[in-house]
Structures are given as C-alpha cells and as structure tokens.
Design a protein around this motif. Structure first.
Motif, PDB file in Angstrom:
ATOM      1  N   VAL A   2       0.862  -1.176   0.000  1.00  0.00           N
ATOM      2  CA  VAL A   2       0.000   0.000   0.000  1.00  0.00           C
ATOM      3  C   VAL A   2       0.901   1.228   0.000  1.00  0.00           C
ATOM      4  N   ALA A  24      -4.289   6.708  -0.869  1.00  0.00           N
ATOM      5  CA  ALA A  24      -3.748   5.352  -0.746  1.00  0.00           C
ATOM      6  C   ALA A  24      -3.988   4.596  -2.036  1.00  0.00           C
ATOM      7  N   ILE A  28      -5.315  -2.978  -2.122  1.00  0.00           N
ATOM      8  CA  ILE A  28      -6.098  -2.636  -0.940  1.00  0.00           C
ATOM      9  C   ILE A  28      -7.377  -3.449  -0.898  1.00  0.00           C
ATOM     10  N   ASN A  76     -10.156   6.268  -1.594  1.00  0.00           N
ATOM     11  CA  ASN A  76      -9.145   5.850  -0.607  1.00  0.00           C
ATOM     12  C   ASN A  76      -8.278   7.029  -0.173  1.00  0.00           C
ATOM     13  N   THR A 101      -4.682  -5.916   3.013  1.00  0.00           N
ATOM     14  CA  THR A 101      -4.517  -6.282   1.606  1.00  0.00           C
ATOM     15  C   THR A 101      -5.126  -7.647   1.316  1.00  0.00           C
TER      16      THR A 101
END
Length: 120
Positions: A2, A24, A28, A76, A101
């Motif tokens: 990430v 981000a 994910i 995100n 993840t």
C-alpha cells in the motif's frame, strides 16, 4: 503493498489555511482507520486527528475547532483541513493508514510526510 501519497503542504501566514490530502493506492482490500500525525523539529511525532471507516473522528486538544479530518472512501483518500493556523503548527505532517490487503490482517502504513510552515 500500500502506497500513500501526500500533498498540500507549504508556507502559510498565521491565521491562514491549508488542506492536506493523502491518497492510498496498491493492493487494498479495506481501509480502517486513517489519520494524521505531525513531528516538529526536536520533538516526537504526535497524533493530530483520526477518522474511522464509519467516519467517527477524534482530535487532539490543540487542534480542536481548527482542523477537520475527512475521508473519501471511493478514492481511498483522507483530507486534513487546517484553519486558523499558528506558528506552533509548523511541522512535518504524516498520513497514517490501517489497511488490509487480504481481508485477514491489518498493517499500518505511513506517508512520506509533507512540510507545513506557519510564519509571517
């Protein structure tokens, strides 16, 4: 796995405003808590604000009423709107994300930091 990319720091006069962003990306599965920390020269890193996946927020006392944390789950991304900035807000601001993840475990990720300088 990430990656966090921060933006929005800079130089601002006392009383001014800045908006920080932290996006981000990567593999994910889910993001739980997102937050902002800061570290001034010669001081330890300290929490500023956090926001949960349900958008509950917590602020440290010295920013209450001046800073607002928010998030866009579709992107995100978390934001930190900073108003009424003071010279003592000068620091490197770091994004912090608790993400999974796999859906089975959660890891903590940090951004590279963005400098905020409040000075006339």
């Amino acid at each position: 796995q990430v990656q966090l990319v921060e933006s929005g720091g800079g130089l601002v006069q006392p009383g001014g405003s800045l908006r920080l962003s932290c996006a981000a990306s990567g593999r994910i599965f889910s993001i739980n808590v997102m937050g902002w920390y800061r570290q001034a020269p010669g001081k330890q890193r300290e929490p500023v604000a956090i926001i949960t996946s349900g958008s509950s927020t917590t602020y440290t006392d010295f920013v209450k009423g001046r800073f607002t944390i928010s998030r866009d789950n579709a992107k995100n991304t978390t934001y930190l709107q900073m108003n009424s900035l003071k010279p003592e807000d000068t620091a490197v601001y770091y994004c912090n994300v608790h993400a999974s993840t796999t859906g089975w475990d959660v890891s903590v990720y940090w951004g590279q930091g963005t400098q905020v300088t409040v000075s006339s």
